[in-house]
Design a protein around this motif. Structure first.
Motif, PDB file in Angstrom:
ATOM      1  N   SER A   4       0.846  -1.189   0.000  1.00  0.00           N
ATOM      2  CA  SER A   4       0.000   0.000   0.000  1.00  0.00           C
ATOM      3  C   SER A   4       0.884   1.241   0.000  1.00  0.00           C
ATOM      4  N   SER A  50     -13.254  13.167  -4.174  1.00  0.00           N
ATOM      5  CA  SER A  50     -14.156  12.036  -4.436  1.00  0.00           C
ATOM      6  C   SER A  50     -13.840  11.394  -5.784  1.00  0.00           C
ATOM      7  N   ARG A  53     -10.731   9.270  -5.239  1.00  0.00           N
ATOM      8  CA  ARG A  53     -11.069   8.044  -4.500  1.00  0.00           C
ATOM      9  C   ARG A  53     -11.809   7.053  -5.398  1.00  0.00           C
ATOM     10  N   SER A  54     -12.723   7.551  -6.229  1.00  0.00           N
ATOM     11  CA  SER A  54     -13.444   6.666  -7.145  1.00  0.00           C
ATOM     12  C   SER A  54     -12.480   6.021  -8.146  1.00  0.00           C
ATOM     13  N   ASP A  57     -10.520   3.353  -6.395  1.00  0.00           N
ATOM     14  CA  ASP A  57     -11.372   2.184  -6.178  1.00  0.00           C
ATOM     15  C   ASP A  57     -11.544   1.375  -7.461  1.00  0.00           C
ATOM     16  N   ILE A  58     -11.680   2.050  -8.596  1.00  0.00           N
ATOM     17  CA  ILE A  58     -11.831   1.354  -9.877  1.00  0.00           C
ATOM     18  C   ILE A  58     -10.541   0.594 -10.224  1.00  0.00           C
ATOM     19  N   ASN A  60      -8.214  -0.423  -8.114  1.00  0.00           N
ATOM     20  CA  ASN A  60      -8.013  -1.508  -7.155  1.00  0.00           C
ATOM     21  C   ASN A  60      -9.016  -2.636  -7.340  1.00  0.00           C
ATOM     22  N   SER A  62     -12.822  -4.533  -6.672  1.00  0.00           N
ATOM     23  CA  SER A  62     -13.434  -4.926  -5.401  1.00  0.00           C
ATOM     24  C   SER A  62     -12.816  -6.238  -4.939  1.00  0.00           C
ATOM     25  N   HIS A  63     -12.588  -6.331  -3.647  1.00  0.00           N
ATOM     26  CA  HIS A  63     -11.968  -7.523  -3.060  1.00  0.00           C
ATOM     27  C   HIS A  63     -12.950  -8.224  -2.147  1.00  0.00           C
ATOM     28  N   ASP A  64     -14.182  -8.370  -2.602  1.00  0.00           N
ATOM     29  CA  ASP A  64     -15.211  -9.016  -1.768  1.00  0.00           C
ATOM     30  C   ASP A  64     -15.062 -10.508  -1.738  1.00  0.00           C
TER      31      ASP A  64
END
Length: 64
Positions: A4, A50, A53-54, A57-58, A60, A62-64
């Motif tokens: 990170s 924002s 950050r968006s 996030d795109i 990276n 999603s790591h669900d």
């Protein structure tokens, strides 16, 4: 293994690379950095944050 890095470190690395390898003058990097500090105190700062950050996030995912 996950590493990170803060966005400012990544941007600093690109600025250093631009000065070192692309021949961008140091004063141009300083002016752009000062512009960033100035713009962070305007009404556009929340939208920029924002959006950044968006975008992170795109990238990276999603790591669900």
């Amino acid at each position: 293994m996950t590493v990170s890095l803060p966005l400012v470190v990544v941007l600093g690395f690109f600025a250093w690379g631009a000065v070192k390898f692309l021949g961008v003058r140091t004063w141009i990097v300083v002016v752009i950095a000062l512009f960033g500090f100035w713009i962070s105190h305007t009404f556009m700062a929340p939208a920029i944050e924002s959006g950044t950050r968006s975008g992170v996030d795109i990238v990276n995912g999603s790591h669900d």
